[in-house]
Structures are given as structure tokens and as C-alpha cells.
Design an enzyme around this catalytic site. Structure first.
Site, PDB file in Angstrom:
ATOM      1  N   LEU A 268     -17.523  24.791 -14.153  1.00  0.00           N
ATOM      2  CA  LEU A 268     -16.892  23.741 -13.346  1.00  0.00           C
ATOM      3  C   LEU A 268     -15.641  23.181 -14.014  1.00  0.00           C
ATOM      4  O   LEU A 268     -14.755  22.654 -13.349  1.00  0.00           O
ATOM      5  CB  LEU A 268     -17.884  22.592 -13.106  1.00  0.00           C
ATOM      6  CG  LEU A 268     -19.164  22.931 -12.339  1.00  0.00           C
ATOM      7  CD1 LEU A 268     -20.092  21.722 -12.302  1.00  0.00           C
ATOM      8  CD2 LEU A 268     -18.845  23.394 -10.924  1.00  0.00           C
TER       9      LEU A 268
ATOM     10  N   LYS B  49      -8.830   7.215 -15.276  1.00  0.00           N
ATOM     11  CA  LYS B  49      -7.745   7.845 -14.516  1.00  0.00           C
ATOM     12  C   LYS B  49      -8.383   8.514 -13.300  1.00  0.00           C
ATOM     13  O   LYS B  49      -9.607   8.743 -13.282  1.00  0.00           O
ATOM     14  CB  LYS B  49      -6.994   8.863 -15.375  1.00  0.00           C
ATOM     15  CG  LYS B  49      -7.874   9.943 -15.992  1.00  0.00           C
ATOM     16  CD  LYS B  49      -7.068  10.846 -16.925  1.00  0.00           C
ATOM     17  CE  LYS B  49      -7.966  11.865 -17.622  1.00  0.00           C
ATOM     18  NZ  LYS B  49      -7.206  12.735 -18.536  1.00  0.00           N
TER      19      LYS B  49
ATOM     20  N   ASN C 225     -10.966  11.245 -13.677  1.00  0.00           N
ATOM     21  CA  ASN C 225     -12.285  10.911 -14.229  1.00  0.00           C
ATOM     22  C   ASN C 225     -13.130  10.074 -13.274  1.00  0.00           C
ATOM     23  O   ASN C 225     -14.185   9.566 -13.662  1.00  0.00           O
ATOM     24  CB  ASN C 225     -12.134  10.170 -15.566  1.00  0.00           C
ATOM     25  CG  ASN C 225     -11.722  11.110 -16.688  1.00  0.00           C
ATOM     26  OD1 ASN C 225     -11.881  12.318 -16.581  1.00  0.00           O
ATOM     27  ND2 ASN C 225     -11.184  10.552 -17.757  1.00  0.00           N
TER      28      ASN C 225
ATOM     29  N   ASP D 166     -16.865  11.183 -17.611  1.00  0.00           N
ATOM     30  CA  ASP D 166     -16.179  11.523 -18.865  1.00  0.00           C
ATOM     31  C   ASP D 166     -16.066  10.329 -19.810  1.00  0.00           C
ATOM     32  O   ASP D 166     -15.010   9.709 -19.949  1.00  0.00           O
ATOM     33  CB  ASP D 166     -14.798  12.130 -18.602  1.00  0.00           C
ATOM     34  CG  ASP D 166     -14.298  12.894 -19.838  1.00  0.00           C
ATOM     35  OD1 ASP D 166     -14.888  12.709 -20.930  1.00  0.00           O
ATOM     36  OD2 ASP D 166     -13.339  13.664 -19.715  1.00  0.00           O
TER      37      ASP D 166
ATOM     38  N   THR E 177      -4.906   8.757 -21.833  1.00  0.00           N
ATOM     39  CA  THR E 177      -3.957   9.644 -21.163  1.00  0.00           C
ATOM     40  C   THR E 177      -2.652   8.880 -20.964  1.00  0.00           C
ATOM     41  O   THR E 177      -2.673   7.760 -20.441  1.00  0.00           O
ATOM     42  CB  THR E 177      -4.544  10.094 -19.808  1.00  0.00           C
ATOM     43  OG1 THR E 177      -5.794  10.763 -20.061  1.00  0.00           O
ATOM     44  CG2 THR E 177      -3.600  11.033 -19.084  1.00  0.00           C
TER      45      THR E 177
END
Length: 254
Positions: free
Chosen positions: A25, A143, A146, A162, A180
């Protein structure tokens, strides 16, 4: 039939006795995520696979932290850890399967959300983050990629996933630079110490993107991008923001 979410820890038992491992995945820096099917119940799950030989000491600490955090979580809008298999060469984290795709993909498809749509989407995420913060957990990498949906239904439940960069931050401040670039808070870039507020910064960035379809801070060069974030310099450009309420703009500007 769905089994209850009492976390089960298996040491020196093979995951293959319980689950059939299927297609990949996704793939991260030191883990592969595959789909699995429970051989007895037919329940579909996501299985995060870590090869022990590939893990250095820092990776092992990060994995232990992720397990500690996931095992604490019990909220309808946060992904659930179901079982752990600790084998000789691999560690397997069995998680509930979120098959509805990322919020990111829905933003790309819709291009922009109405204020009500954005509010309905973000409210459960804020609720889940408040819950995490009440346990002393800071996600640090919120984000749209996620935030996953349980199913492809338009009204599907959305969940935070996550927790690989998440940390327990109780009374002390964290100092590690992570996250990020487009969504990272100025406190993280500056490295002066930060707390739970960094997750709300990321949520503000996500709301901005949902309402107009592009990020508030963007530059190909990360140093320039970080400077923009540190100074908090962003705009609500016309015509994209002409029909957005002052209330929504005020919320983002907080």
C-alpha cells in the site's frame, strides 16, 4: 465480524499463522505497508513491516516511540493499532485499514472546499488532536497525506495516521527539527523549543489549502520557504479568497 480493539502483543509467533499478506500500500523510510486479511475473520487490515536488520539505533528508538504512542490512542478519528508481531527478523504493526484514500486526493479532485465542507472535515481532526494533546502527544507531521478516510463514501470518517514523528511532550518543550516543509511551524524551524501549538499551525495550513486549493507558503527553495514561514508572510490573493468570510480568514491568521 469486527474484533474488539484490545491491543495484542505476539512474541515469536508468526504473523503468517494469523494473516495473509497481500499487496503493498505504501513505503516509508524504514517500513513497508501492505494490506492483510485475517485468516479466521476475513477482516482487512494495514500491516506496517519493519526489517530489524535495516533499523539503526535511532530507528529503533523512533519505532518504540511510535508503538508507545499508538498503543495509547483510543479515539474514533485516530488510526488504531490492533496487534504487534515481534519476530526474529521483522516487527509487524497491524493497524486498522483506511481504504478511502487521503484528504490530499480529495482536495486535488475538488480543487477547493466551501467553508462548511472544510469545517465539517477539519472539526473531527481538531477533536482528535485535542485528545492527543490531552495525553501529552504532539503529532508534528499533520498534512493532507496523513489524514485518511475509512472508505470512499463522501461522508466517510476521516482519521489521523502516521504517528512516526509524534512524540510525548508533557511539561518540557521539544526541540527536534522535523515535519514536512510546507506545513511546519516556525517554532520547529527556529529550534527554540516548541509544544502542542505546532499541530494547530499545521491545521491552519491545511484549512487554507482546502479553501483555495494552494498552500499559503510555497517556494522551490526550502531556505526561502522557511524564511516565509518564520516571518508568517502569506496573503489571501484575489480572486481565490474574494468569497471567503473574514471569520475564516481570522481563524487561519490565528
Amino acid at each position: 465480524k469486527r474484533r474488539g480493539y484490545m491491543l495484542v502483543y505476539h512474541r515469536n509467533e508468526s504473523i503468517h499463522d494469523y494473516y495473509k499478506l497481500e499487496e503493498e500500500l505504501g513505503r516509508g523510510s524504514f517500513a513497508v505497508v501492505v494490506q492483510g486479511v485475517h485468516k479466521e475473520t476475513g477482516e482487512r487490515v494495514a500491516i506496517k513491516v519493519f526489517g530489524k536488520r535495516e533499523l539503526d539505533e535511532d530507528d529503533e528508538i523512533a519505532l518504540q516511540s511510535e508503538v508507545d504512542i499508538l498503543s495509547q490512542l483510543d479515539h474514533p478519528n485516530a488510526v488504531k493499532l490492533v496487534e504487534i508481531f515481534d519476530e526474529q527478523n521483522h516487527i509487524y504493526l497491524v493497524l486498522e485499514l483506511l481504504a478511502g484514500g487521503e484528504l490530499f486526493d480529495r482536495i486535488v479532485e475538488k480543487e477547493s472546499y466551501s467553508e462548511k465542507e472544510a469545517s465539517d472535515t477539519i472539526r473531527p481532526i481538531v477533536d482528535a488532536i485535542r485528545y492527543c494533546h490531552s495525553l501529552g502527544i504532539v503529532h508534528r507531521d499533520l498534512k493532507p497525506e496523513n489524514l485518511l478516510y475509512e472508505s470512499e463514501d463522501e461522508n466517510s470518517m476521516i482519521k489521523i495516521t502516521d504517528f512516526g514523528l509524534a512524540r510525548f511532550v508533557l511539561n518540557e518543550l521539544a526541540t527536534t527539527a522535523c515535519g514536512t516543509p510546507n506545513y511546519v511551524a516556525p517554532e520547529i524551524i527556529q529550534g527554540h523549543g516548541y509544544g502542542k501549538e505546532v499541530d494547530y499551525w499545521s491545521i491552519g495550513v491545511i484549512i487554507y489549502i482546502m479553501l483555495c486549493g494552494f498552500p499559503p507558503f510555497y517556494d522551490e527553495n526550502n531556505q526561502t520557504l522557511f524564511q516565509m514561514i518564520k516571518t508568517g508572510s502569506f496573503e489571501f490573493p484575489s480572486p481565490y479568497w474574494d468569497d471567503i468570510s473574514d471569520l475564516a480568514k481570522d481563524l487561519i491568521s490565528q
